[in-house]
Design an enzyme around this catalytic site. Sequence first.
Site, PDB file in Angstrom:
ATOM      1  N   GLU A  47       0.826  -1.203   0.000  1.00  0.00           N
ATOM      2  CA  GLU A  47       0.000   0.000   0.000  1.00  0.00           C
ATOM      3  C   GLU A  47       0.869   1.266   0.000  1.00  0.00           C
ATOM      4  OE1 GLU A  47      -3.560   1.747   2.934  1.00  0.00           O
ATOM      5  OE2 GLU A  47      -2.391  -0.015   3.507  1.00  0.00           O
ATOM      6  N   LYS A 116      -9.091   2.438  -2.092  1.00  0.00           N
ATOM      7  CA  LYS A 116      -9.386   1.791  -0.820  1.00  0.00           C
ATOM      8  C   LYS A 116     -10.782   2.206  -0.356  1.00  0.00           C
ATOM      9  CE  LYS A 116      -7.073   1.165   3.689  1.00  0.00           C
ATOM     10  NZ  LYS A 116      -5.851   1.550   4.452  1.00  0.00           N
ATOM     11  N   TYR A 122      -8.607   4.249  13.895  1.00  0.00           N
ATOM     12  CA  TYR A 122      -8.661   3.863  15.299  1.00  0.00           C
ATOM     13  C   TYR A 122      -7.244   3.561  15.806  1.00  0.00           C
ATOM     14  CZ  TYR A 122      -8.550  -0.593  12.785  1.00  0.00           C
ATOM     15  OH  TYR A 122      -8.227  -1.597  11.925  1.00  0.00           O
ATOM     16  N   CYS A 169      -5.486  -3.345   1.814  1.00  0.00           N
ATOM     17  CA  CYS A 169      -5.267  -3.494   3.248  1.00  0.00           C
ATOM     18  C   CYS A 169      -6.535  -3.703   4.073  1.00  0.00           C
ATOM     19  CB  CYS A 169      -4.474  -2.297   3.762  1.00  0.00           C
ATOM     20  SG  CYS A 169      -3.721  -2.608   5.391  1.00  0.00           S
ATOM     21  N   SER A 196      -0.110  -3.294   6.883  1.00  0.00           N
ATOM     22  CA  SER A 196      -0.480  -3.807   8.200  1.00  0.00           C
ATOM     23  C   SER A 196       0.737  -3.821   9.114  1.00  0.00           C
ATOM     24  CB  SER A 196      -1.044  -5.227   8.060  1.00  0.00           C
ATOM     25  OG  SER A 196      -1.439  -5.740   9.303  1.00  0.00           O
TER      26      SER A 196
END
Length: 268
Positions: A47, A116, A122, A169, A196
């Site tokens: 990504e 995406k 978060y 992702c 990730s």
Amino acid sequence: MDNYGFVRVAAATPSVKVADCDYNTEQIIKIIEEAEKESVSIIVFPEACITSYTAEDLFQQQLLLKSAIGSVQKLLDRFVHSNIIGIVGIPLEISSRLYNVAVVFQKGKILGVVPKTFLPNYIEFYDMRWFSSSRELTQSTVEVCSQIVPVGINLIFKTKEVSFAVEVCEDLWTPVPPSCNHSLHGAEIIFNLSASNEITGKNNYRKELIRQQSARCICGYVYAAAGNGESTSDVVFSGSSMIAENGSILEEGERFSFENRWITTDID
């Protein structure tokens, strides 16, 4: 030469420098050149691999966005006579919104752009600070490198060997990943560009997620993860790349290496 129904795929984790498009593109070119020698048909990179995923607020700088487009043009020019299909990640401005996209290219042509959809926002992730979701996209084509190309999450790419699709992702980590619909519409392999990160126990969870998605979709799943060069802020990346097929992990990349590396295998 008959490939007996197999297609050779690869997942690559290049060495990157944050916001250094020229350096990152050089590493991508080196890996694609090596993959060509091994008769790889399709290769996927992580990504935002051209700019780096952890460029953060630099994504708001026009200089970086223009440099990313320039890097895509370099790849198109370098592999204009090559059969290999490359999939790379960049930030792309479309109608005054910024999207985190995958660019699929072959023989000097951009085959499509996949944005995406699910933006993690978060704990350590802040994607919504910079990017818009594909749900906000209102057009089906976009101009990139002076080419008018398809853009969207509903793209199925077809070659003489295989039909494939792309997700980015976090899209995999949702209750119903886009790849579920892709497989229902004929995609035989899913390619995932990922950034990730690593926390305790996450790699085992990620591996099981990829394995199960390949089983659920009855497909090949090729996952390219961002590596150590991204570990420049408050998160750690290992380059945990994998290739799965029908519920089995076929290949898994070495983690925590600072060198260019890639894995490859044949998918039935």
